[in-house]
Design an enzyme around this catalytic site. Structure first.
Site, short mmCIF file in Angstrom:
data_model
loop_
_atom_site.label_atom_id
_atom_site.label_comp_id
_atom_site.label_asym_id
_atom_site.label_seq_id
_atom_site.Cartn_x
_atom_site.Cartn_y
_atom_site.Cartn_z
N MET A 46 0.98 3.61 1.14
CA MET A 46 1.18 2.30 0.54
C MET A 46 1.87 1.29 1.45
SD MET A 46 4.72 2.02 -0.16
CE MET A 46 4.83 0.95 -1.57
N TYR A 47 2.34 1.69 2.62
CA TYR A 47 2.97 0.73 3.52
C TYR A 47 1.93 -0.27 4.00
CZ TYR A 47 7.01 3.93 3.84
OH TYR A 47 8.09 4.73 3.57
N SER A 48 2.13 -1.52 3.63
CA SER A 48 1.18 -2.58 3.94
C SER A 48 -0.23 -2.18 3.53
CB SER A 48 1.22 -2.96 5.43
OG SER A 48 2.45 -3.58 5.75
N ALA A 49 -0.34 -1.52 2.37
CA ALA A 49 -1.64 -1.15 1.78
C ALA A 49 -2.51 -0.37 2.76
CB ALA A 49 -2.36 -2.39 1.28
N GLY A 50 -1.93 0.57 3.48
CA GLY A 50 -2.69 1.41 4.40
C GLY A 50 -2.66 0.95 5.84
#
Length: 349
Positions: free
Chosen positions: A54-58
């Protein structure tokens, strides 16, 4: 750089773990710059890299995948699963359905055939922990992951997961990833003793306490509540609040401790979690190469018992200044033996 064994797995990891939450849109959008940060960390002896889907949506995983091309075998790679990825139902959580799907996405973004440590990012009260442990064990047997752990689990849920694994003959969580800092010592009361008793590794995050331990926020200096982390959680930074005032008072005293040691406040802050015998590695999360370099300067700082005793008088064991109801000191935590340093398995220049 120093190294310790990760939760009984036999895998040796550096006591500094490179966290990559700030890679991508939410922090540093320059992929090439982020790759340079990873390479510099590896060159300085860090062999442990932590990210999450989920960090920066992948995007963070994608950057890490680019950075590790040609160097994958030298790195212990960790990522996490749980938070929603996109709109719609069943696109998050700790269910078999989601984990089986999302591990493939993480492998694709990371451009690798296996993940060394796959972590459940948060508890999921809608999914039986037996379901989660079962699918994670299947992924180990399939060769997609080497070990698995949990992140920010309460002590009672860690214990429950281990009991379930024992009763059902399932593989168990090998690590826990909790927040821990000079200003947030609440896990010393329960999580760290449980982790230690169960032979798990602890990978602690937020050693700089949302920036309070960088020295950026000081007593009697104005704090801009409209920018940065302060804008996201103003209740943690408003100097008019008693809890913020207590943090700022502690910072002033800790600055003096650092000065007497001949190090900076951030260097003291990062060294502190590693003084606890339950902690395997502390996660650092630089946004820039300069931040990484500044953090690495403190890699040789080791806190002796006298310094730890001094810290205890400033922020007593078990105290969590981030939670108003967390300021308490269980008698068992006053035992200095709980804070003795671990011997290192290996040291390298």
């Amino acid at each position: 750089m120093r190294y310790r064994v990760l939760g009984g797995t036999g895998i040796e990891v550096s006591t500094y773990c490179l966290g990559t939450m700030m890679f991508g849109a939410v922090g540093n959008p320059d992929h090439d710059d982020c790759v340079r940060i990873v390479h510099r960390a590896l060159d300085r002896g860090i062999n442990f890299v932590d990210t999450a889907d989920m960090y920066s949506a992948g995007e963070s995983e994608t950057i890490v995948g680019k950075a590790l091309r040609g160097r994958r075998d030298d790195v212990v790679l960790a990522t996490k699963v749980h938070f929603p990825m996109g709109e719609g139902r069943n696109r998050g959580g700790n269910s078999r359905r989601w984990i089986v799907r999302e591990v493939e996405e993480s492998l694709r973004r990371l451009d690798t055939d296996w993940i060394d440590l796959y972590q459940v990012h948060r508890p999921d009260h809608n999914t039986d922990v037996e379901e989660t442990l079962s699918v994670l064990g299947d992924l180990v047997r399939a060769g997609k992951i080497r070990a698995f752990g949990c992140s920010t689990f309460p002590a009672e849920q860690i214990v429950d997961a281990h009991h379930v694994a024992d009763r059902r003959g399932l593989q168990r969580f090998r690590t826990e990833q909790p927040p821990y800092s000079l200003l947030a010592r609440g896990i010393e009361a329960d999580v760290l003793p449980v982790v230690q008793r169960l032979g798990m590794g602890a990978l602690t995050w937020s050693p700089l306490a949302s920036g309070f331990l960088t020295g950026r926020y000081r007593k009697n200096r104005p704090i801009d509540l409209d920018t940065g982390r302060a804008a996201l959680t103003p209740a943690r930074f408003d100097p008019a609040l008693p809890t913020t005032s207590a943090k700022l008072d502690a910072v002033e005293a800790l600055v003096e401790v650092a000065a007497d040691l001949g190090c900076t406040l951030p260097e003291l802050a990062v060294a502190f979690p590693l003084a606890h015998p339950a902690v395997t590695s502390v996660i650092i999360g630089p946004r820039t190469l300069g931040q990484l370099e500044d953090t690495l300067k403190g890699a040789t700082v080791v806190l002796d018992d006298g310094t730890l005793d001094r810290i205890d008088t400033i922020v007593p064991p078990g105290t969590d200044l981030y939670h108003p109801d967390g300021a308490w000191t269980p008698p068992s935590l006053t035992d200095p033996a709980r804070r003795r340093r671990l011997p290192e398995q290996r040291s390298a220049a």
